[in-house]
Design an enzyme around this catalytic site. Structure first.
Site, short mmCIF file in Angstrom:
data_model
loop_
_atom_site.label_atom_id
_atom_site.label_comp_id
_atom_site.label_asym_id
_atom_site.label_seq_id
_atom_site.Cartn_x
_atom_site.Cartn_y
_atom_site.Cartn_z
CG ASN A 21 -9.99 6.83 -3.78
OD1 ASN A 21 -10.01 7.45 -4.61
ND2 ASN A 21 -9.93 7.37 -2.52
CE LYS A 59 -6.21 7.75 -2.13
NZ LYS A 59 -5.26 7.62 -1.04
CG HIS A 108 -10.25 8.57 1.51
ND1 HIS A 108 -9.17 9.28 1.92
CD2 HIS A 108 -10.06 7.65 1.06
CE1 HIS A 108 -8.16 8.44 1.52
NE2 HIS A 108 -8.58 7.62 1.10
CD GLU A 137 -6.02 10.73 0.47
OE1 GLU A 137 -6.86 10.95 -0.34
OE2 GLU A 137 -5.16 9.82 0.73
CD GLU A 187 -8.90 3.60 2.73
OE1 GLU A 187 -8.57 3.18 1.62
OE2 GLU A 187 -9.26 4.96 2.54
N GLY A 223 -0.84 5.24 1.29
CA GLY A 223 0.08 6.04 0.55
C GLY A 223 1.48 5.94 0.95
CB SER A 278 0.31 0.27 1.42
OG SER A 278 0.67 1.84 1.71
P1 13P Z 1 -2.93 3.70 -0.98
O1 13P Z 1 -3.31 2.29 -1.80
O2 13P Z 1 -2.07 4.41 -2.23
O3 13P Z 1 -2.20 3.46 0.20
O4 13P Z 1 -4.08 4.41 -0.89
C1 13P Z 1 -5.45 3.88 -0.11
C2 13P Z 1 -6.33 4.66 0.04
O5 13P Z 1 -6.65 5.92 0.64
C3 13P Z 1 -7.67 4.05 -0.88
O6 13P Z 1 -8.84 5.14 -0.45
#
Ligand code: 13P
Length: 251
Positions: free
Chosen positions: A11, A13, A96, A98, A166, A172, A210
């Site tokens: 992803n 993003k 997601h 976010e 997640e 992150g 992560s």
């Molecule tokens: P990270 O791998 O940067 O922690 O992000 C995970 C994520 O949100 C994947 O959709």
């Protein structure tokens, strides 16, 4: 029993422009041959067409990061699932954290988007995960069960549904969930899928939060972990491919 083929999804993003996105996609495609896992790139919408062209004829699939619940219409700035399909996408991420946090998406919204994905011929990657406050208060399992029940689209099957666990506090942050924490939640998701879908045992359940090359072997070795949804590390072809290489062959 046959286990599902692992899926390693990147992803990106809101990252990537034409030059670096092309280079990254090209490097992932170049390194994708012979892996046990299926590879998926979910670039920002602006790069989907470009990444799809780079991935053409390879084993790398392309997906969107979100879609609208409606197939078209007056929804400025949004992207409809059939548009993603038209660009060559096979998957779309929905729900997601976010999007849930920053765009106020509720389970019912996620369910509608996932339904739109299926209607367009895409597989939906439905994301769920608890916040740190929910984990600290001991509410993780009920929260996950509630999100899953509220977000699953009607008519889903292992061919059209992927679930991504997640934990919000692991995204992150560099703070990865422990193997025991992942195992507990994935087992719950597997049970719930088994109760709802005739082929729930074959639905891929990804862990995200992560995931890096140095923790991929242990995370991907957990029971009922059928792949990873990778954020930051998917922006580095070498790291992403190293994670993919850590996925066990299962057949
Ligand atoms: P990270 O791998 O940067 O922690 O992000 C995970 C994520 O949100 C994947 O959709």
């Amino acid at each position: 029993m046959t286990l599902p083929r692992p899926l390693i999804a990147g992803n990106w993003k809101m990252n990537g422009h034409v030059a670096d996105g092309t280079a990254l996609a090209r490097a992932v495609v170049a390194g994708s041959a012979g892996l046990a896992a299926e590879l998926l790139i979910c670039p920002p919408a602006t790069l989907i067409g470009l990444v799809a062209r780079e991935a053409e004829g390879s084993a790398v699939a392309v997906g969107g990061q979100d879609c609208h619940a409606k197939p078209g219409g007056a929804f400025t700035g949004d992207i409809a699932a059939p548009m993603l399909k038209d660009l060559g996408c096979r998957y779309v991420i929905v729900g997601h954290s976010e999007r849930r946090t920053l765009h106020g998406e509720r389970d019912s919204d996620v369910q509608a988007k996932a339904g739109a994905a299926l209607a367009a011929g895409l597989a939906a990657i439905v994301c769920i995960g608890e916040t740190l406050a929910e984990r600290d208060s001991g509410a993780t399992l009920p929260v996950i069960a509630r999100q899953l029940a509220g977000s699953l689209p009607a008519g889903a099957s292992a061919a059209t549904l992927v679930v991504a666990y997640e934990p919000v506090w692991a995204i992150g942050t560099g703070r990865v969930a422990s193997v025991d924490q992942v195992a507990e939640v994935h087992a719950l998701i597997r049970r719930e899928l088994g109760a709802r879908l005739s082929d729930g045992a074959m639905v891929r359940i990804l862990y995200g939060g992560s995931v890096k090359p140095d923790n991929a072997v242990s995370l991907l070795g957990v029971a009922d972990v059928d792949g990873a949804l990778v954020g930051g590390a998917s922006l580095d072809a070498k790291a992403f491919l190293a994670i993919a290489a850590a996925a066990p062959a299962r057949r």
